[in-house]
Write a protein that holds these residues in place. Sequence first.
Motif, mmCIF file in Angstrom:
data_model
loop_
_atom_site.group_PDB
_atom_site.id
_atom_site.type_symbol
_atom_site.label_atom_id
_atom_site.label_comp_id
_atom_site.label_asym_id
_atom_site.label_seq_id
_atom_site.Cartn_x
_atom_site.Cartn_y
_atom_site.Cartn_z
ATOM 1 N N SER A 95 -60.855 9.429 1.123
ATOM 2 C CA SER A 95 -61.445 8.330 0.374
ATOM 3 C C SER A 95 -62.611 7.713 1.134
ATOM 4 O O SER A 95 -62.698 7.813 2.363
ATOM 5 C CB SER A 95 -60.397 7.251 0.074
ATOM 6 O OG SER A 95 -59.897 6.683 1.269
ATOM 7 N N ARG B 17 -64.378 3.929 1.218
ATOM 8 C CA ARG B 17 -64.172 2.561 0.758
ATOM 9 C C ARG B 17 -65.304 1.645 1.221
ATOM 10 O O ARG B 17 -65.586 1.573 2.419
ATOM 11 C CB ARG B 17 -62.845 2.005 1.289
ATOM 12 C CG ARG B 17 -61.623 2.819 0.920
ATOM 13 C CD ARG B 17 -60.365 2.233 1.540
ATOM 14 N NE ARG B 17 -59.204 3.052 1.294
ATOM 15 C CZ ARG B 17 -58.475 3.016 0.175
ATOM 16 N NH1 ARG B 17 -58.820 2.170 -0.779
ATOM 17 N NH2 ARG B 17 -57.434 3.809 0.016
ATOM 18 N N ALA C 107 -62.813 2.257 -4.315
ATOM 19 C CA ALA C 107 -62.855 3.469 -3.492
ATOM 20 C C ALA C 107 -63.299 4.658 -4.330
ATOM 21 O O ALA C 107 -63.103 4.701 -5.553
ATOM 22 C CB ALA C 107 -61.484 3.748 -2.892
#
Length: 216
Positions: A156, A158, A177
């Motif tokens: 991910s 973010r 995200a």
Amino acid sequence: MKTRLTLLLLLFVTTVTIGQNKQDKFKISKGTWLLEGDFSINSSNFKITDNPTPNKADRFNFRISPKLGYAVNDNLVLGLGLEYSYSENQYENLYNQEDSSNTYSIAPYIKKFFPITSRFAFHLQGETAFSYSKTNNYDGAGNRVASNGTRSYGISLRPGINYSLSKGVLLEMNFGALSYSHSSQKNDENSSKYVTNNFGFNLSSSSLILGVSILL
């Protein structure tokens, strides 16, 4: 409403930026350690009262997630996060069933800070997470009737903003995200296997995560 609050917050940060001295910028110096931690505990219950058959459920959840990072360069941090969570559900109905699960996770990450003012900074955090979860189901007599193991991994990116409360304390807010995750669940009793892949992009304020970092 939450989306408006996020936009107002970003507008405030931008406004403050204009009035700041360009030479006075947010900085996490090389060699700094960052200690973070998340902790939550929750219990809830529900009950159906207008039914002749008893129907009630009690739920309990516990989660702890420490993180440790090190600034390998100014405003560039490498770190590692660990997490353990436990959940339990008890049902009072015809079968009086119960289930519980334990989850263990590890997530190495890299975080880059982009100074805005002397106290504010924008950041991007990339991480890879690996986790294993074990769920057991029990009947009313306490006998285990099913067991499932789930292995998953994901990556991910973010975005977030930071505010320096003091020299050693940093307030952090992550919102949304860009992520991909893969999970594989196997039933220990009948060897059934379920595979799930998920890709998501979310910048909604409903996914806000607040945290505090201690700089050492």
